[in-house]
Design a protein around this motif. Sequence first.
Motif, PDB file in Angstrom:
ATOM      1  N   MET A  70       0.653   8.551   7.224  1.00 32.33           N
ATOM      2  CA  MET A  70      -0.040   7.496   6.490  1.00 32.33           C
ATOM      3  C   MET A  70       0.867   6.300   6.237  1.00 32.33           C
ATOM      4  O   MET A  70       0.398   5.152   6.177  1.00 32.33           O
ATOM      5  N   TYR A  71       2.182   6.537   6.132  1.00 29.23           N
ATOM      6  CA  TYR A  71       3.089   5.429   5.848  1.00 29.23           C
ATOM      7  C   TYR A  71       3.357   4.576   7.090  1.00 29.23           C
ATOM      8  O   TYR A  71       3.959   3.509   7.003  1.00 29.23           O
ATOM      9  N   GLN A  72       2.921   5.070   8.274  1.00 26.89           N
ATOM     10  CA  GLN A  72       3.011   4.251   9.486  1.00 26.89           C
ATOM     11  C   GLN A  72       1.674   3.613   9.857  1.00 26.89           C
ATOM     12  O   GLN A  72       1.621   2.751  10.725  1.00 26.89           O
ATOM     13  N   ASP A  73       0.586   4.070   9.210  1.00 26.51           N
ATOM     14  CA  ASP A  73      -0.748   3.561   9.541  1.00 26.51           C
ATOM     15  C   ASP A  73      -1.575   3.531   8.259  1.00 26.51           C
ATOM     16  O   ASP A  73      -2.405   4.389   7.999  1.00 26.51           O
ATOM     17  N   THR A  74      -1.319   2.531   7.424  1.00 29.90           N
ATOM     18  CA  THR A  74      -1.877   2.494   6.075  1.00 29.90           C
ATOM     19  C   THR A  74      -3.332   2.045   6.064  1.00 29.90           C
ATOM     20  O   THR A  74      -3.815   1.380   6.982  1.00 29.90           O
ATOM     21  N   PRO A 131       2.994  12.919   3.738  1.00 31.03           N
ATOM     22  CA  PRO A 131       3.930  13.991   4.121  1.00 31.03           C
ATOM     23  C   PRO A 131       3.571  15.358   3.540  1.00 31.03           C
ATOM     24  O   PRO A 131       3.752  16.384   4.206  1.00 31.03           O
ATOM     25  N   ASP A 132       3.058  15.418   2.299  1.00 33.00           N
ATOM     26  CA  ASP A 132       2.796  16.704   1.659  1.00 33.00           C
ATOM     27  C   ASP A 132       1.354  17.181   1.821  1.00 33.00           C
ATOM     28  O   ASP A 132       0.938  18.136   1.159  1.00 33.00           O
ATOM     29  N   PHE A 133       0.590  16.532   2.693  1.00 35.37           N
ATOM     30  CA  PHE A 133      -0.820  16.895   2.839  1.00 35.37           C
ATOM     31  C   PHE A 133      -0.987  18.346   3.286  1.00 35.37           C
ATOM     32  O   PHE A 133      -1.790  19.099   2.720  1.00 35.37           O
ATOM     33  N   PHE A 134      -0.245  18.768   4.316  1.00 35.15           N
ATOM     34  CA  PHE A 134      -0.405  20.133   4.825  1.00 35.15           C
ATOM     35  C   PHE A 134       0.075  21.166   3.807  1.00 35.15           C
ATOM     36  O   PHE A 134      -0.495  22.256   3.701  1.00 35.15           O
ATOM     37  N   ASP A 135       1.111  20.837   3.033  1.00 34.58           N
ATOM     38  CA  ASP A 135       1.556  21.744   1.978  1.00 34.58           C
ATOM     39  C   ASP A 135       0.496  21.885   0.894  1.00 34.58           C
ATOM     40  O   ASP A 135       0.277  22.979   0.358  1.00 34.58           O
ATOM     41  N   ALA A 136      -0.157  20.774   0.548  1.00 38.23           N
ATOM     42  CA  ALA A 136      -1.202  20.832  -0.474  1.00 38.23           C
ATOM     43  C   ALA A 136      -2.369  21.714  -0.032  1.00 38.23           C
ATOM     44  O   ALA A 136      -2.962  22.441  -0.838  1.00 38.23           O
ATOM     45  N   LEU A 137      -2.705  21.671   1.257  1.00 36.07           N
ATOM     46  CA  LEU A 137      -3.784  22.514   1.772  1.00 36.07           C
ATOM     47  C   LEU A 137      -3.350  23.961   1.972  1.00 36.07           C
ATOM     48  O   LEU A 137      -4.179  24.859   2.058  1.00 36.07           O
ATOM     49  N   HIS A 138      -2.058  24.204   2.044  1.00 42.13           N
ATOM     50  CA  HIS A 138      -1.504  25.499   2.472  1.00 42.13           C
ATOM     51  C   HIS A 138      -1.903  25.780   3.914  1.00 42.13           C
ATOM     52  O   HIS A 138      -2.246  26.910   4.285  1.00 42.13           O
ATOM     53  N   ALA A 139      -1.875  24.712   4.728  1.00 43.30           N
ATOM     54  CA  ALA A 139      -2.122  24.867   6.160  1.00 43.30           C
ATOM     55  C   ALA A 139      -0.851  25.357   6.839  1.00 43.30           C
ATOM     56  O   ALA A 139       0.264  25.096   6.379  1.00 43.30           O
ATOM     57  N   ARG A 167      10.529   9.715   5.347  1.00 40.70           N
ATOM     58  CA  ARG A 167      11.235   8.788   6.234  1.00 40.70           C
ATOM     59  C   ARG A 167      10.360   8.311   7.390  1.00 40.70           C
ATOM     60  O   ARG A 167      10.707   7.348   8.064  1.00 40.70           O
ATOM     61  N   ASP A 168       9.202   8.991   7.612  1.00 43.85           N
ATOM     62  CA  ASP A 168       8.304   8.587   8.707  1.00 43.85           C
ATOM     63  C   ASP A 168       7.443   7.404   8.254  1.00 43.85           C
ATOM     64  O   ASP A 168       6.248   7.519   7.981  1.00 43.85           O
ATOM     65  N   ASP A 169       8.115   6.238   8.193  1.00 45.20           N
ATOM     66  CA  ASP A 169       7.396   5.037   7.770  1.00 45.20           C
ATOM     67  C   ASP A 169       7.424   4.009   8.895  1.00 45.20           C
ATOM     68  O   ASP A 169       7.814   4.313  10.030  1.00 45.20           O
ATOM     69  N   ALA A 170       7.031   2.794   8.579  1.00 50.92           N
ATOM     70  CA  ALA A 170       6.904   1.762   9.606  1.00 50.92           C
ATOM     71  C   ALA A 170       8.228   1.402  10.255  1.00 50.92           C
ATOM     72  O   ALA A 170       8.256   0.870  11.371  1.00 50.92           O
ATOM     73  N   GLY A 171       9.331   1.701   9.596  1.00 50.94           N
ATOM     74  CA  GLY A 171      10.640   1.370  10.167  1.00 50.94           C
ATOM     75  C   GLY A 171      11.185   2.447  11.075  1.00 50.94           C
ATOM     76  O   GLY A 171      12.284   2.287  11.631  1.00 50.94           O
ATOM     77  N   ARG A 172      10.511   3.538  11.255  1.00 49.81           N
ATOM     78  CA  ARG A 172      10.985   4.648  12.086  1.00 49.81           C
ATOM     79  C   ARG A 172      10.123   4.783  13.337  1.00 49.81           C
ATOM     80  O   ARG A 172       9.014   4.236  13.418  1.00 49.81           O
ATOM     81  N   PRO A 173      10.585   5.502  14.357  1.00 54.89           N
ATOM     82  CA  PRO A 173       9.776   5.718  15.563  1.00 54.89           C
ATOM     83  C   PRO A 173       8.439   6.391  15.198  1.00 54.89           C
ATOM     84  O   PRO A 173       8.374   7.237  14.310  1.00 54.89           O
ATOM     85  N   LYS A 174       7.390   6.028  15.921  1.00 57.71           N
ATOM     86  CA  LYS A 174       6.060   6.565  15.631  1.00 57.71           C
ATOM     87  C   LYS A 174       5.956   8.014  16.097  1.00 57.71           C
ATOM     88  O   LYS A 174       6.373   8.357  17.213  1.00 57.71           O
ATOM     89  N   VAL A 175       5.411   8.860  15.226  1.00 53.69           N
ATOM     90  CA  VAL A 175       5.294  10.289  15.515  1.00 53.69           C
ATOM     91  C   VAL A 175       3.867  10.735  15.240  1.00 53.69           C
ATOM     92  O   VAL A 175       3.078  10.033  14.596  1.00 53.69           O
ATOM     93  N   VAL A 176       3.538  11.924  15.709  1.00 51.93           N
ATOM     94  CA  VAL A 176       2.200  12.472  15.528  1.00 51.93           C
ATOM     95  C   VAL A 176       2.290  13.993  15.478  1.00 51.93           C
ATOM     96  O   VAL A 176       3.158  14.599  16.120  1.00 51.93           O
ATOM     97  N   ILE A 177       1.406  14.599  14.703  1.00 49.69           N
ATOM     98  CA  ILE A 177       1.230  16.064  14.682  1.00 49.69           C
ATOM     99  C   ILE A 177      -0.135  16.353  15.273  1.00 49.69           C
ATOM    100  O   ILE A 177      -1.119  15.652  14.996  1.00 49.69           O
ATOM    101  N   LEU A 201       0.830  -1.206   0.000  1.00 52.70           N
ATOM    102  CA  LEU A 201       0.000   0.000   0.000  1.00 52.70           C
ATOM    103  C   LEU A 201       0.866   1.258   0.000  1.00 52.70           C
ATOM    104  O   LEU A 201       0.562   2.234  -0.695  1.00 52.70           O
ATOM    105  N   VAL A 202       1.949   1.231   0.786  1.00 56.65           N
ATOM    106  CA  VAL A 202       2.837   2.395   0.830  1.00 56.65           C
ATOM    107  C   VAL A 202       3.433   2.652  -0.545  1.00 56.65           C
ATOM    108  O   VAL A 202       3.509   3.804  -1.013  1.00 56.65           O
TER     109      VAL A 202
END
Length: 884
Positions: free
Chosen positions: A698-702, A612-620, A631-641, A554-555
């Motif tokens: 999304m790449y950590q929670d598909t 990753p580019d969702f907020f840029d696409a919205l201009h948020a 790089r924020d994928d399943a192999g990296r530490p889990k993060v949140v905004i 899926l990724v």
Amino acid sequence: MTFLRKLRAWLLRVAGVFQGGRKGAFADEIESHLQLHIDDNIRLGMTRAQARREAILKLGNVESTKQSYREQSTLPLMDDLLQDLRFAFRQLRRSPGFTVTAALMLALGIGASVAIFAFVDAALLKPLPYRDPGRLVAVTERVKLFPRANLSYPDYLDWKKMNTVFSSFDMYTGGGYMLGTSSGAESVAGARVSDGFFRTLGIKPMLGRDFYVGEDMPGVAPTVMLTYGAWKVRFAGRPEIVGQTLNLSGVPTTVIGVLPADFQFAPRGSAEFYSPFQGKPGCDLNRGCHSLYGVARLKDGVSIENALAEMQSIAGLLEKQYPDTNRGQGATVEPLSEVIAGDYRAMLLTLLAGAGLLLVIACVNVSSLLLVRSERRRREIAVRGALGASRARLTRQFVTEGLLLVILSTALGLGLAFATMRWLLTLIPATMLLYVPYFQNLALNGHILLFAAGVGLVAVALFTVPPMLRSPLTAMREGLADGGRGSAGTLWRRFGANLVVLELAIAVVLLVGAGLLGKSLYRLLHVDVNFEVDHLATFQAMVPPALYPKDDQLVRVNREMIRRISALPGVKSVGLTSVLPVSCNCNTDWIRFVGKPYNGEHNEVNQRDVSPDFFDALHAKLLSGRLFTDRDDAGRPKVVIINKALARQYFPGEDPLGKKIGGVTLAPDSLKEIVGVVDDIHEGSLESPIWPAVYYPMYQDTDNSFAIVVRTSQSEGSILPELVRTIHSIDPGIGTAFESTMAQLIQDSTSAYLHRFAAWLVGGFAVLALVLGVVGLYGVIAYSVSQRTREIGVRMALGAQRGSVYRLIMRQAGWLTLAGISLGLICSVGAATLMRTLLFGTAAWDAGTLASVAIVLGASAMLASYIPARRAASVNPVEALRAE
């Protein structure tokens, strides 16, 4: 047939001869009594003329006696009906201006009220198209933020097993599919239901069979039922489709039945395919994951209150048994009809009230016209009474005239109502119309015709009473003596003035309502969503799980989509999200904060998975920290905004960056580090408040279903077909749906539509009410001036200046206008309070709206009154006195 016609004609002739003979015999008897009195008077020495006069005076009104006899013989209504109808028709034809004006005004009011009633009938009055619909209830959980919260599957199973109030209890949820076709996969809407869902509703398949008991359990061969529309459109109505296998999301699925043509289920209105639930590992079987809705049938003798009490008791037991997942989980049991149409109740009732007020104004105006007309016919009525017409006979004539006028107006009104219904249906967005299927076949049915007939009967009564109040037989002598001029003016200035005050007050109520709804709509559409809506294209994509079963697959396909779309001309940035902004406060998550006190409450927040580019696409706007990267994928530490609302509520006065959040048990695999804070993107509907929100990479929670947002440098609508072709070029099995622009999604959202629909219609009613009210005031003042011509002439002959005449007339209009506006403003605040659920960011006593309405109506009324005032000031005293 010839024999029957001859027999009927002969019977009519016999009846006529018999009735005519009775009338002739009675007339001869009256004449013989009269002759006896004449002979007695001649013997007393009177002349023949004097003897006849005294005999008539002694016997009384001979013609009245004959009329009374005629009314007592056979059926007077049948005898006189044709005569009354012919006379009424002649009267209306003799005054074409009055007839056309009155019929159009009344047709306008009837048309508006009948058209809105048709929607009310379809949504709120007509029973649901199920077996014994009054016993069907919606059953959901209840939490602090959601009065109707989704059920979890384990909770549903416990509720079904433990309750004693339902004869059957089933559930449903959404479920889209990818339908395999010769040209590639096509996204179709569907629903997953428990095995007894259709039996609970009382629906039997038109073709094939229903689901077997246990067919909704995991591991059973997949089956599906088609709606009638899907069967006709997608499979050409072929009966042999039953038993065949379809490719749904890569899974062979057997068609077992076709639902009836009249089947509708508004909560899943867009669904074409109904399949058994067959819970899958993951959310479906998790007690803390809520995605289902319940529908049940009450046992005989069980009330909704009893059922609610028991379900709340069961919810309390489950809360004690599962404190982590069921804390604060209550229950809701309400009529299924309330769930299906409850969201539209306030709007429809408000519109019906507005149309009803417009109808009242139309009836008042027509009553005023009829009253003026009856004043001008006082001499005619007096002469008819003197010639023998009884009070009942005159009443029947007025009823007949009113009935003829109402029949004409109702016929015109029904035509106008039908056209209005068709037009209003075109204003409902196609996607929204799927969820209000009871509007799709709107027509002039028996309920609507009965409502129109009821309105017509009330109108007949209103139009008959005022003229009859002005024509008592005791006033016949006055009518013959003065022709009705002096007293007519006095009556009109009193009664007509009261009618005008009522009209203006109703106009104020409608104008204030329209102003408040218009201001609410403006404020709703100008809510700051905290991202740039323009040049943003959106659509939904669905990757078949059977073709991409693993997360890393899926990724890869997600990244390929972004790469291909980003390479298109005019595309500036691309983002993926599990839920589009400005849609709903839904897809929530329960979170807990490491290092903060916790007493078991559920901290419910919006949860979104984004690329990753969702907020840029919205201009948020990023307020602090960083955004996601590849790089924020399943192999990296889990993060949140997190959004600003969450930071403000749960981290007041401190920096949330670096803090960790997790699930309610703080399981190690649920812990995530806060790496950024973004501005409050408006995730819910326009009228809903900003909720705390968390955004996961999304790449950590598909997920296999998501939305794509594309920022363009050109017209966003023009690029949508190319976006869809690009997705299909990656894999024809990937489905797309709901291609639109973000601006259009917001414009067509349910909240925006309801506010816009109400504002437009009430605004239309208000404009018509303003025109009718001002016309009514003009009529009162103009008629008053015509009745006071002699008075005005005397005043001017005695030296009154034109200015004083202006003031005399304008003062009368001013007092009427002031009374109407004052009464209307008081009523408006009460009416606006009742419709406060339709107001957004606007108070019922909004001073600006109230003042604006008062100024507009006052100025319009004074302008309308100026015309008759000018005519009065131009009266020539000599001609006025001579005319009298």
